[in-house]
Scaffold this motif. Structure first.
Motif, PDB file in Angstrom:
ATOM      1  N   LYS A 202       0.835  -1.133   0.067  1.00  0.00           N
ATOM      2  CA  LYS A 202      -0.045  -0.087   0.190  1.00  0.00           C
ATOM      3  C   LYS A 202       0.830   1.244   0.076  1.00  0.00           C
ATOM      4  N   GLY A 203       2.035   0.998   0.230  1.00  0.00           N
ATOM      5  CA  GLY A 203       3.092   2.485   0.557  1.00  0.00           C
ATOM      6  C   GLY A 203       4.200   1.864   0.456  1.00  0.00           C
ATOM      7  N   PHE A 204       5.256   2.882   0.351  1.00  0.00           N
ATOM      8  CA  PHE A 204       6.707   2.464   0.506  1.00  0.00           C
ATOM      9  C   PHE A 204       7.188   3.328   1.713  1.00  0.00           C
ATOM     10  N   ASP A 205       7.837   2.509   2.587  1.00  0.00           N
ATOM     11  CA  ASP A 205       8.523   3.082   3.958  1.00  0.00           C
ATOM     12  C   ASP A 205       9.755   3.258   3.645  1.00  0.00           C
ATOM     13  N   SER A 206      10.366   4.535   3.100  1.00  0.00           N
ATOM     14  CA  SER A 206      11.891   4.513   2.811  1.00  0.00           C
ATOM     15  C   SER A 206      12.548   4.441   3.959  1.00  0.00           C
ATOM     16  N   LEU A 207      12.208   4.980   5.343  1.00  0.00           N
ATOM     17  CA  LEU A 207      13.447   4.815   6.284  1.00  0.00           C
ATOM     18  C   LEU A 207      13.463   3.372   6.641  1.00  0.00           C
ATOM     19  N   ASN A 208      12.688   2.528   6.574  1.00  0.00           N
ATOM     20  CA  ASN A 208      12.630   1.052   7.078  1.00  0.00           C
ATOM     21  C   ASN A 208      12.844   0.089   5.701  1.00  0.00           C
ATOM     22  N   ALA A 209      12.763   0.542   4.763  1.00  0.00           N
ATOM     23  CA  ALA A 209      12.677  -0.301   3.360  1.00  0.00           C
ATOM     24  C   ALA A 209      14.094  -0.662   3.120  1.00  0.00           C
ATOM     25  N   SER A 210      14.364  -1.923   2.704  1.00  0.00           N
ATOM     26  CA  SER A 210      15.779  -2.558   2.447  1.00  0.00           C
ATOM     27  C   SER A 210      15.741  -3.178   1.186  1.00  0.00           C
ATOM     28  N   ARG A 211      16.311  -2.538   0.191  1.00  0.00           N
ATOM     29  CA  ARG A 211      16.114  -2.930  -1.266  1.00  0.00           C
ATOM     30  C   ARG A 211      17.112  -2.237  -2.169  1.00  0.00           C
ATOM     31  N   THR A 212      17.376  -2.736  -3.190  1.00  0.00           N
ATOM     32  CA  THR A 212      18.271  -2.009  -4.214  1.00  0.00           C
ATOM     33  C   THR A 212      17.588  -1.776  -5.279  1.00  0.00           C
ATOM     34  N   PHE A 213      17.748  -0.295  -5.866  1.00  0.00           N
ATOM     35  CA  PHE A 213      17.028   0.085  -7.094  1.00  0.00           C
ATOM     36  C   PHE A 213      18.281   0.270  -8.221  1.00  0.00           C
ATOM     37  N   ARG A 214      18.029  -0.204  -9.299  1.00  0.00           N
ATOM     38  CA  ARG A 214      18.844  -0.280 -10.416  1.00  0.00           C
ATOM     39  C   ARG A 214      18.429   0.927 -11.225  1.00  0.00           C
ATOM     40  N   ILE A 215      19.313   1.912 -11.423  1.00  0.00           N
ATOM     41  CA  ILE A 215      19.316   3.004 -12.533  1.00  0.00           C
ATOM     42  C   ILE A 215      20.005   2.882 -13.462  1.00  0.00           C
ATOM     43  N   SER A 216      19.708   3.075 -14.784  1.00  0.00           N
ATOM     44  CA  SER A 216      20.599   3.223 -16.090  1.00  0.00           C
ATOM     45  C   SER A 216      20.749   4.679 -16.223  1.00  0.00           C
ATOM     46  N   MET A 217      21.894   5.010 -16.468  1.00  0.00           N
ATOM     47  CA  MET A 217      22.189   6.621 -16.757  1.00  0.00           C
ATOM     48  C   MET A 217      23.521   6.463 -17.709  1.00  0.00           C
TER      49      MET A 217
ATOM     50  N   PRO B  92      18.175   5.028   4.576  1.00  0.00           N
ATOM     51  CA  PRO B  92      19.356   4.530   4.901  1.00  0.00           C
ATOM     52  C   PRO B  92      19.662   3.125   4.510  1.00  0.00           C
ATOM     53  N   SER B  93      18.645   2.279   4.204  1.00  0.00           N
ATOM     54  CA  SER B  93      18.934   0.797   3.869  1.00  0.00           C
ATOM     55  C   SER B  93      18.794   0.995   2.470  1.00  0.00           C
ATOM     56  N   ILE B  94      18.542   1.673   1.622  1.00  0.00           N
ATOM     57  CA  ILE B  94      18.364   1.729   0.084  1.00  0.00           C
ATOM     58  C   ILE B  94      19.781   1.882  -0.558  1.00  0.00           C
ATOM     59  N   LYS B  95      19.849   0.964  -1.510  1.00  0.00           N
ATOM     60  CA  LYS B  95      21.231   0.827  -2.175  1.00  0.00           C
ATOM     61  C   LYS B  95      20.698   1.122  -3.831  1.00  0.00           C
ATOM     62  N   LEU B  96      21.955   1.618  -4.590  1.00  0.00           N
ATOM     63  CA  LEU B  96      21.891   2.017  -5.767  1.00  0.00           C
ATOM     64  C   LEU B  96      22.916   1.190  -6.398  1.00  0.00           C
ATOM     65  N   ASP B  97      22.431   0.631  -7.586  1.00  0.00           N
ATOM     66  CA  ASP B  97      23.100  -0.291  -8.642  1.00  0.00           C
ATOM     67  C   ASP B  97      23.097   0.642  -9.816  1.00  0.00           C
ATOM     68  N   ILE B  98      24.060   1.296 -10.238  1.00  0.00           N
ATOM     69  CA  ILE B  98      23.943   2.077 -11.547  1.00  0.00           C
ATOM     70  C   ILE B  98      24.551   1.469 -12.515  1.00  0.00           C
ATOM     71  N   VAL B  99      23.929   1.247 -13.794  1.00  0.00           N
ATOM     72  CA  VAL B  99      24.314   0.494 -14.900  1.00  0.00           C
ATOM     73  C   VAL B  99      24.191   1.447 -16.356  1.00  0.00           C
ATOM     74  N   PRO B 100      24.985   1.245 -17.256  1.00  0.00           N
ATOM     75  CA  PRO B 100      25.046   2.289 -18.340  1.00  0.00           C
ATOM     76  C   PRO B 100      23.750   1.879 -19.139  1.00  0.00           C
ATOM     77  N   ILE B 101      23.303   2.747 -19.966  1.00  0.00           N
ATOM     78  CA  ILE B 101      22.206   2.724 -20.959  1.00  0.00           C
ATOM     79  C   ILE B 101      22.879   2.026 -22.173  1.00  0.00           C
ATOM     80  N   ASP B 102      22.307   1.039 -22.751  1.00  0.00           N
ATOM     81  CA  ASP B 102      22.596   0.312 -23.802  1.00  0.00           C
ATOM     82  C   ASP B 102      21.581  -0.144 -24.689  1.00  0.00           C
TER      83      ASP B 102
END
Length: 298
Positions: A86-101, A122-132
């Motif tokens: 129903k919602g996203f609790d960013s303060l307590n969520a633990s996951r990795t977002f993958r963003i292409s740029m 604080p528990s959110i991680k980023l996985d940055i990948v190239p655009i292809d």
């Protein structure tokens, strides 16, 4: 006839992409006999071979090709159901977002996001990948959450939101002896030695096209597949490069290159965030998009 479950659909999709049963089994972390048995069930259900061996690869039949978009859609919808909240609790969520740029946005976008996440997620991680060339497919499968950049080919089945308009400038060695009185004329621009940058999967080719339309000739002596290391190369040589203004200003600050306006007019291009239609109602993705928009738009 029996009901098809999500595991068989994933098997179908993996065989289609990998071209062999063994590689599909490895990707899905199942034994090869189980994968072969699953393919047999799929063939019986659809009364079609689906995949036939040609050389060392399994080639899809016409039926399999027609099925693929439906299978991908079904897998994605099941993923959305599994991840529904129903919602996203960013303060307590633990996951990795993958963003292409593009690498031209690493310096400006990533530090801004990390600084915000450190305080508010604080528990959110980023996985940055190239655009292809595979970015659109990866987004349709939920393997890339968001794209940031100038990617005009992401149209059908994609949403987009503008952040800001990008202009182009010229960077040069701060002691470049060919640029006198801090004035970069069109004649000097054309006679200078250039670095050409053409990142894969982006709309940068349109900039090259616009320059060619103006009949402006450049003496490109070095071509690079990305902007990585560009500032150091420029600062150590007499080569010049045409780059996005935001990146040029960062390289001016960090490396000490000099910045010059283009001696001709180019249109501006909108830097946007893009997401696939299947992620449109996902609470996690909505939070990510809104966060990026709040931090990056101007």
């Amino acid at each position: 006839m029996f009901d098809i479950d999500i595991r068989l659909l994933r098997l179908f999709n993996s065989i289609y992409e990998r071209g062999t049963i063994s590689e599909a089994a490895h990707e899905l972390n199942i034994r090869q006999p189980a994968a072969s048995s699953g393919l047999k069930k799929l063939r019986q259900h659809f009364d079609d071979q689906l995949f036939v061996r040609v050389g060392h690869k399994m080639q899809p039949t016409n039926t399999a090709r027609d099925m693929l978009p439906l299978v991908v859609e079904a897998i994605e919808k099941m993923r959305i159901v599994n991840e529904f909240s129903k919602g996203f609790d960013s303060l307590n969520a633990s996951r990795t977002f993958r963003i292409s740029m593009t690498d031209s946005h690493y310096l400006s976008v990533v530090p801004t996001l990390i600084s915000y996440f450190d305080k508010h997620a604080p528990s959110i991680k980023l996985d940055i990948v190239p655009i292809d060339n595979d970015t659109a497919l990866l987004m349709s499968k939920g393997e890339v959450d968001l794209v940031i950049g100038f990617v005009p080919q992401l149209q059908e089945r994609f949403y987009q939101q503008r952040f800001f308009d990008e202009h182009y400038v010229v960077i040069a060695n701060s002691e470049n002896t060919h640029i006198l009185n801090n004035d970069l004329s069109l004649e000097l621009y054309q006679s200078a030695e250039h670095i050409g940058i053409l990142p894969r999967g982006t709309g940068h080719y349109l900039i090259e096209y616009e320059i060619q339309k103006l009949n402006i000739e450049r003496n490109i002596v070095l071509r690079l597949p990305s902007h990585l290391g560009l500032g150091t190369i420029v600062q150590r040589t007499n080569l010049i490069a045409t780059v996005p203004e935001q990146m040029g200003r960062l390289l001016q600050e960090y490396v000490g290159v000099s910045l010059y306006p283009l001696p001709f007019e180019l249109p501006s291009w909108s830097i946007k965030q893009y997401w696939h239609e299947y992620a449109h109602h996902n609470a996690d993705n909505q939070w990510l998009r809104q966060t990026c928009f709040n931090l990056l738009q101007s």
